[in-house]
Enzyme design. Structure first.
Site, short mmCIF file in Angstrom:
data_model
loop_
_atom_site.label_atom_id
_atom_site.label_comp_id
_atom_site.label_asym_id
_atom_site.label_seq_id
_atom_site.Cartn_x
_atom_site.Cartn_y
_atom_site.Cartn_z
CG MET A 29 -1.66 1.30 1.46
SD MET A 29 -2.76 1.21 2.89
CE MET A 29 -1.58 1.35 4.24
CG ASP A 67 0.47 8.08 -2.76
OD1 ASP A 67 1.50 7.61 -2.28
OD2 ASP A 67 0.44 8.77 -3.79
CD GLN A 95 -2.01 4.94 -6.11
OE1 GLN A 95 -1.12 4.74 -6.92
NE2 GLN A 95 -3.28 5.01 -6.46
CD1 TRP A 129 4.08 1.98 -5.78
CD2 TRP A 129 4.97 1.36 -7.73
NE1 TRP A 129 3.53 2.77 -6.76
CE2 TRP A 129 4.07 2.41 -7.96
CE3 TRP A 129 5.65 0.81 -8.82
CZ2 TRP A 129 3.84 2.94 -9.23
CZ3 TRP A 129 5.41 1.33 -10.09
CH2 TRP A 129 4.52 2.39 -10.29
CB SER A 172 -2.38 9.48 -6.02
OG SER A 172 -1.76 8.50 -5.24
C1 FRU Z 1 3.29 9.35 -4.57
C2 FRU Z 1 3.03 8.76 -5.94
C3 FRU Z 1 2.05 9.59 -6.73
C4 FRU Z 1 1.47 8.60 -7.70
C5 FRU Z 1 1.43 7.34 -6.86
C6 FRU Z 1 1.73 6.08 -7.61
O1 FRU Z 1 3.75 8.40 -3.67
O2 FRU Z 1 4.23 8.60 -6.65
O3 FRU Z 1 2.62 10.73 -7.34
O4 FRU Z 1 0.22 8.98 -8.16
O5 FRU Z 1 2.39 7.49 -5.84
O6 FRU Z 1 1.56 4.96 -6.79
#
Ligand code: FRU
Length: 473
Positions: free
Chosen positions: A19, A21, A37, A45, A80
């Site tokens: 996980m 944002d 996220q 990620w 995000s």
């Molecule tokens: C911030 C970020 C955002 C993007 C998201 C991708 O942590 O890099 O800018 O939308 O995470 O997971």
């Protein structure tokens, strides 16, 4: 189960996998929504989806099925964004009796380096979302564009969308709309005296100075990926419905958030009668063997703006709903602290705790709380009078520091310990450290300490905290 032995008890964590944002924070019908996220396939990620949980009180969270899925057929993943309740059904995605929730998110295209803004809507209180067939709604042909934060601007009667733009010098671009489908470019905000770096996750909201409704400022928050500087910045100024004008110098805007917090964002649609500006941030973590998940969300925090003759300071405090978890309470006062630690030593046992302390630094070099961990390690949450730093330090681990000056040699700290997660609100919450101890130690006891001279623990209030986890966790 070993995997869950280390699960934080009152911080939100995904049941398993990665996980980052918090997304789409919105309150509707007695529920605080937390989208986030999420990678459903791994503890690292990737494959960004929007996960989903709801809470009646910002403390107890209920896990729900994924809200937005990546699109393998188009190569678009769900980055995000935010969510709003479209009360007047301006989007026409719902109807007057059932106003839709509209999610506004970043579409990240793979393999093309391109990001654009998409929308999706829910007419069943967020339980399911339909992606708008006309997506994207904004496309500027840029590989780093989005993290849209949308809110309703009363005075100009339109939706405002705040996005970040570009890889070079961080920058924010604003758009306006009356129907979510069509967006008009409004303005651009740059801070030329801030070192060039990618910005992410903007937010724009109002706060009253010292709670005075006749003295209101607009705050533009961004994250800055420059590793040499602060990660969270708050520009304070004015927004007229088109343009944000900052009154902050770069030095003032560089926030006082330290440690591992990132991508903070505030709730939409908090009822006016409540009036709080509530923020949640992601606590960054690395995957750990034997732990099923990676990442946590911070305790929800209330933002305030304090003004005095030195200027305006953004302060944070944990939401008072956290008090619902209070269990056994300890209160001590006027305890002399010295290196020799006279008996009876004051020790608190446990690893899920809230502690409010006030120290008088005396002649000590270091003061604070000493945490004895299982497996023989230790950690310290303290203050060094020699170099004026608040810190979290761990045996054989990392040290997180925050510059901090004491007033009259007094140190006030509001501390939360949740297994390996630590949050410290110093003073009036003007300086905050959020971090995790690595990799996953458990805290057995906590005791106040002084080193390099004597000091006094003026007062300490500590509560063991109950678990806020769902019984299925
Ligand atoms: C911030 C970020 C955002 C993007 C998201 C991708 O942590 O890099 O800018 O939308 O995470 O997971």
């Amino acid at each position: 189960m070993t995997a869950d032995r280390y699960r934080p008890q009152f911080h939100f964590t995904p049941l398993r996998n990665w996980m980052n944002d918090p997304n789409g924070l919105v309150y509707v019908d007695g529920e605080y929504h937390l989208f986030y996220q999420y990678n459903p396939y791994d503890k690292v990620w990737g494959h960004m989806h929007w996960g989903h949980a709801v809470s009646p009180d910002l403390v107890h969270w209920h896990h729900l099925p994924l809200a937005l899925h990546e699109e393998p057929e188009t190569g678009i993943t769900m980055f995000s964004g935010s969510a709003v309740v479209d009360w007047q059904n301006t989007s026409e995605f719902g109807n007057a009796d059932h106003p839709p929730i509209v999610a506004i998110y970043t579409g990240d295209h793979r393999p093309a380096p391109l990001e654009d803004v998409h929308i999706a809507y829910s007419t069943d209180l967020g339980r399911s979302f339909t992606k708008y067939a006309g997506n994207p709604v904004v496309d500027v042909d840029n590989p780093k564009f989005g993290d849209p934060k949308v809110f309703w601007h009363e005075q100009t009667e339109k939706w405002i969308m705040v996005n970040i733009l570009g890889h070079e010098q961080g920058c924010v671009v604003l758009y306006g709309s009356t129907d979510f489908r069509n967006w008009t470019y409004l303005s651009r905000f740059e801070a030329p005296d801030v070192a060039p770096a990618i910005w992410e996750c903007p937010d724009l909201f109002q706060l009253a100075v010292n709670g005075d409704p006749s003295d209101v400022r607009w705050v533009l928050k961004i994250n800055n990926t420059d590793p040499a500087g602060q990660q969270t910045w708050y520009f304070i100024g004015d927004f007229d419905g088109t343009t944000f004008a900052s009154e902050s110098t770069a030095e003032e805007a560089a926030g006082r958030d330290y440690g591992d917090i990132y991508a903070e964002v505030t709730y939409n649609s908090i009822p006016a009668a409540d009036g709080r500006r509530i923020l949640i941030g992601w606590i960054r973590q690395q995957p750990v063997e034997d732990r099923a998940w990676t990442g946590a969300q911070s305790i929800p925090r209330v933002l305030t703006l304090r003004g005095d003759d030195t200027g305006l300071v953004l302060c944070q405090a944990p939401v008072e709903e956290m008090e619902a978890l209070h269990q056994e309470h300890h209160h001590w006062e006027m305890v002399e602290l010295s290196e020799t630690r006279p008996e009876p030593t004051r020790k608190l046992a446990g690893d899920t705790m809230e502690i409010k302390t006030e120290f008088e630094a005396g002649a000590a070099r270091d003061i604070g709380l000493h945490l004895q961990m299982n497996e023989g390690g230790w950690a310290r949450i303290g203050y060094s009078t020699a170099n004026r730093r608040l810190f979290v330090d761990q045996a054989n681990g990392k040290r997180v520091e925050a510059p901090y000056s004491l007033k009259h040699r007094r140190l006030k700290m509001h501390v939360f310990i949740d297994h390996n997660l630590i949050e410290i609100f110093a003073g009036d919450g003007d300086t905050v450290i959020t971090t995790s101890l690595a990799p996953d130690p458990l805290c057995e006891t906590v005791e106040p300490y002084a080193e390099g001279g004597t000091a006094q623990l003026v007062a300490l209030d500590a509560w063991q905290l109950a678990s806020a986890l769902e019984s299925t966790q």
